[in-house]
Design an enzyme around this catalytic site. Structure first.
Site, PDB file in Angstrom:
ATOM      1  N   ASN A  13       0.727  -1.279  -0.116  1.00 16.04           N
ATOM      2  CA  ASN A  13       0.105  -0.039   0.153  1.00 16.04           C
ATOM      3  C   ASN A  13       1.079   1.355  -0.051  1.00 16.04           C
ATOM      4  O   ASN A  13       0.606   2.231  -0.551  1.00 16.04           O
ATOM      5  CB  ASN A  13      -0.965  -0.110   1.222  1.00 16.04           C
ATOM      6  CG  ASN A  13      -1.839  -1.181   1.281  1.00 16.04           C
ATOM      7  OD1 ASN A  13      -2.019  -1.836   0.172  1.00 16.04           O
ATOM      8  ND2 ASN A  13      -2.622  -1.408   2.710  1.00 16.04           N
ATOM      9  N   GLU A  46       1.908 -11.471  -2.468  1.00 16.24           N
ATOM     10  CA  GLU A  46       1.558 -11.456  -1.100  1.00 16.24           C
ATOM     11  C   GLU A  46       0.997 -12.439  -0.674  1.00 16.24           C
ATOM     12  O   GLU A  46      -0.168 -12.902  -1.083  1.00 16.24           O
ATOM     13  CB  GLU A  46       0.983 -10.044  -0.618  1.00 16.24           C
ATOM     14  CG  GLU A  46       1.916  -9.035  -0.885  1.00 16.24           C
ATOM     15  CD  GLU A  46       0.911  -7.666  -0.412  1.00 16.24           C
ATOM     16  OE1 GLU A  46       0.186  -7.749   0.496  1.00 16.24           O
ATOM     17  OE2 GLU A  46       1.333  -6.821  -1.035  1.00 16.24           O
ATOM     18  N   GLU A  60      -2.179  -3.656  -5.626  1.00 15.62           N
ATOM     19  CA  GLU A  60      -3.569  -4.013  -5.259  1.00 15.62           C
ATOM     20  C   GLU A  60      -4.646  -2.678  -5.667  1.00 15.62           C
ATOM     21  O   GLU A  60      -5.329  -2.112  -4.654  1.00 15.62           O
ATOM     22  CB  GLU A  60      -3.712  -3.898  -3.538  1.00 15.62           C
ATOM     23  CG  GLU A  60      -3.102  -5.312  -2.989  1.00 15.62           C
ATOM     24  CD  GLU A  60      -3.152  -5.606  -1.708  1.00 15.62           C
ATOM     25  OE1 GLU A  60      -3.962  -4.699  -0.792  1.00 15.62           O
ATOM     26  OE2 GLU A  60      -3.022  -6.705  -1.232  1.00 15.62           O
TER      27      GLU A  60
HETATM   28  O1  AHR Z   1       1.361  -6.699   3.504  1.00 18.09           O
HETATM   29  C1  AHR Z   1       0.719  -5.878   4.128  1.00 18.09           C
HETATM   30  C2  AHR Z   1      -0.254  -5.107   3.098  1.00 18.09           C
HETATM   31  O2  AHR Z   1      -1.089  -6.139   2.896  1.00 18.09           O
HETATM   32  C3  AHR Z   1       0.196  -4.627   1.961  1.00 18.09           C
HETATM   33  O3  AHR Z   1       0.812  -3.358   2.245  1.00 18.09           O
HETATM   34  C4  AHR Z   1      -0.966  -4.553   0.825  1.00 18.09           C
HETATM   35  O4  AHR Z   1      -0.577  -4.586  -0.475  1.00 18.09           O
HETATM   36  C5  AHR Z   1      -1.716  -5.849   1.486  1.00 18.09           C
HETATM   37  O5  AHR Z   1      -3.176  -5.243   1.593  1.00 18.09           O
END
Ligand code: AHR
Length: 502
Positions: free
Chosen positions: A73, A293, A174
């Site tokens: 994010n 992720e 995202e």
């Molecule tokens: O990894 C933590 C957060 O999770 C990241 O910043 C984001 O991409 C996801 O929502």
């Protein structure tokens, strides 16, 4: 003891070659991942650049092939130019994704130095939230162009004569999520990803591009998001990214341990969507998956909601992992290996302090969380060719899943080393599970070791004061049976690595 589980593996029945990049990880400018994690200038074990050498060693122990950076994010509000050049001239900025202050003591060039120290490659993400094509093409020029242009010469002026030659680039993060700064519709994002990607590739045609897929399987726009983005950006991109975290907030361990079944179907649906768009385009190019992720994430949620904003590097997302979390991480690794033919990159999120296998105390020690172990075993022993797992297992039902096999398993054949490694989780929390592996196509073999991660207490954790409460041992009971078979008893709620020399 539950009924027996069996697996037949044959060296000629192959899923595909493991791309080592599925053992990647992630460092975001978030919490204490960077400041207090990989970097802590006044730590007794800091090196000449301020990187913690104790953390470097723990990262090296995982043999991480690629690390995503700088977010997350965070990247959707980040000006990468803030993080290059003389450190004392870098601005402090309000960081809106995590409501902190970003001091920019570490930026792109320092991260590239850190990558060299741990022998990994960078997977860079560009900001397609508040910024766009111009920022992305400038960063590629700064990073990968040799010299003789504004941005490449600026890099040289900053002390980095040679280009960094970063190969893998994520087109934002995202972008389907309303929490994202600069959140977009699939059409807005698909068009922007395509145009930004085109410009980036015009600067450096050798790069690989990853487009954002869904943030998790429960997104209301999944899988239409993937279909639209791929439709608009098919010609430009190479991978679609997906993310997924699991948790056990209601303490329903049976259901928690079954959640990787949804990861299986998530992966399969995204592969089908990629193939649908390829067919629609009459395209030659196969789009593969970057699961960039994934992890367990829920322990720190309540505490994080109470944080005061605008601090530098507060403790955020510091999940303390227990034994059952390690089992879920093991199951997630097996899920990805089972589709090694199409999952080519993946990043456990994240690497240090922030939902991470490695924890540190500011000014104090660094230690391994429970999840460090399955991740390390897979990364070290899970390289080679994944074999089709023909598995029979007793099953059970949980709150959200039916027919959950107690056994989750996969085998990887490393031809070069003449080894086969079997990863196996017994999801049964009450009973051990007899497991028979038929390796008849391999001829003679020996068992190198049977590593077991087990604990009588599913909630047992490793902490700074007690860093070795959950650690693997090599006293597993796998033994050779007649006729090219192995018999083992997998203890209840255990992660197992059975290593075989051919
Ligand atoms: O990894 C933590 C957060 O999770 C990241 O910043 C984001 O991409 C996801 O929502």
């Amino acid at each position: 003891m539950t009924n027996k589980a069996t697996m037949i593996v044959d060296k000629d029945f192959q899923v595909g070659e493991v791309d080592k990049r599925i053992y990647g990880s992630f460092i975001e400018h978030l919490g204490r991942a960077v400041y207090g994690g990989i970097y802590e200038a006044d730590h007794p074990q800091a090196d000449e650049q301020g990187f913690r050498s104790d953390v470097l060693e723990l990262v090296k122990g995982l043999d991480v092939p690629i690390v995503r950076y700088p977010g997350g994010n965070f990247v959707s509000g980040y000006n990468w130019e803030d993080g290059v050049g003389p450190v004392d001239q870098r601005p402090k900025r309000l960081e809106l994704a995590w409501r902190t202050v970003e001091p920019n003591w570490i930026g792109f060039n320092e991260f590239m130095d850190w990558c060299k120290k741990v022998n990994t490659d960078a997977m860079m993400a560009v900001n397609l939230g508040t910024r766009g094509i111009d920022d992305a093409r400038n960063l590629i020029e700064y990073s990968n162009h040799k010299s003789g242009s504004y941005w490449s010469d600026l890099r040289i002026q900053h002390g980095y004569k040679d280009p960094h030659n970063v190969k893998t680039w994520c087109l934002g993060n995202e972008m389907d999520g309303p929490w994202q700064i600069g959140h977009k519709t699939s059409v807005e994002y698909g068009r922007l990803a395509n145009e930004a990607g085109k410009a980036m590739r015009w600067v450096d045609p050798t790069i690989e591009l990853v487009a954002c897929g869904s943030s998790h399987i429960g997104m209301p726009t999944f899988p239409e998001w993937e279909a639209t983005v791929l439709d608009l950006a098919y010609d430009t991109i190479d991978y679609v990214s997906i993310h997924q975290y699991y948790g056990n907030p209601h303490n329903d361990t049976k259901n928690f341990l079954a959640q990787s079944m949804s990861m299986d179907s998530y992966i399969n649906t995204v592969i089908s969507t990629c193939d649908y768009v390829q067919a629609k385009k009459r395209g030659k190019k196969q789009i593969n998956l970057s699961f960039d992720e994934w992890n367990v994430w829920y322990h720190s949620n309540v505490q994080d909601r109470k944080l005061d904003p605008w601090q530098i590097a507060p403790s955020q997302l510091e999940d303390v992992y227990n034994h059952e979390d390690a089992l879920v991480v093991g199951c997630m690794l097996i899920s990805m290996l089972k589709r090694a033919d199409r999952v080519k990159m993946a990043c456990i999120a994240q690497l240090v302090n922030v939902i991470a296998p490695i924890m540190t105390q500011n000014g104090g020690p660094a230690w391994k969380q429970t999840i460090y172990y399955p991740y390390m075993h897979a990364s070290i022993f899970g390289r080679g060719t994944v074999l089709v797992p023909l598995v029979k297992s007793p099953k059970h039902d949980t709150k959200d899943f039916t027919d959950v096999p107690y056994l989750e398993t996969v085998a990887v054949h490393n031809e070069e080393k003449e080894e086969v490694t079997i990863f196996a989780v017994n999801r049964n929390t009450e009973e051990s599970l007899p497991f028979e592996i038929d390796l008849r196509s391999f001829g003679a073999f020996q068992i190198i070791e049977h590593i077991v991660l087990e604990s009588d207490d599913l909630k047992m954790t490793n902490t700074a004061d007690a860093p070795n409460r959950v650690t693997p041992h090599t006293a597993g009971n796998a033994a050779i049976e007649d006729g090219g078979k192995i018999a083992a008893t997998l203890s209840k709620a255990s992660w197992n690595v059975i290593r075989i020399k051919l």
